[in-house]
Design an enzyme around this catalytic site. Structure first.
Site, mmCIF file in Angstrom:
data_model
loop_
_atom_site.group_PDB
_atom_site.id
_atom_site.type_symbol
_atom_site.label_atom_id
_atom_site.label_comp_id
_atom_site.label_asym_id
_atom_site.label_seq_id
_atom_site.Cartn_x
_atom_site.Cartn_y
_atom_site.Cartn_z
ATOM 1 C CB CYS A 7 2.612 -2.418 -7.926
ATOM 2 S SG CYS A 7 3.544 -4.075 -7.089
ATOM 3 C CB CYS A 15 -1.343 0.231 0.954
ATOM 4 S SG CYS A 15 -0.113 -0.198 2.843
ATOM 5 C CB CYS A 38 0.177 1.404 -4.901
ATOM 6 S SG CYS A 38 0.487 -0.301 -4.955
#
Length: 135
Positions: free
Chosen positions: A90, A12, A86
């Site tokens: 990533c 997160c 997020c």
């Protein structure tokens, strides 16, 4: 999944609430059957006190945890990468399994608002565990 044991990474933004609770739930429920990591794209200074308190209510102590920065190696070394708000931060590697759990960010909320998030995370983690490391 890896041949030894599966590896799960929870991500997160601040690695201060959702991902910490998810990692703690999976560690608690799976024991040594799953390698568990958590990280944040922009780690906070400390784990959210309301998340710490909510997890303590169910007998899981995350008070010693600290937010960690998301690294490419953490993603590369994980079989499953679970993101929680997020966005596109990533890194994506072929052959990895990616899940996005839509959960409210507990930042700035008190324990009454964090409890339902904690419980939703527990439910999701139990489902994940049944898939990656069935008993």
């Amino acid at each position: 999944m890896s041949e030894t044991k599966p590896s799960v990474l929870f991500v997160c933004v601040h690695n201060a609430g959702r991902s910490q609770m998810a990692a703690a739930w999976l560690t608690h429920l799976a024991g040594d059957r799953v390698e568990v990591r958590s990280a944040g794209s922009n780690p906070g200074a400390a784990v959210n006190p309301a998340a710490v308190a909510a997890m303590a209510e169910v007998g899981i102590d995350i008070s010693a945890e600290t937010p960690k920065i998301l690294t490419i190696d953490a993603v590369r070394e994980s079989d499953v990468c679970i993101t929680m708000g997020c966005g596109d931060t990533c890194p994506v590697f072929p052959g990895k399994r990616y899940l996005d759990w839509q959960l409210e960010d507990p930042a700035g909320h008190g324990i009454d608002a964090v409890r339902p998030i904690r419980d939703a995370i527990e439910s999701l983690v139990r489902g994940l565990l049944a898939e990656v490391a069935p008993t």
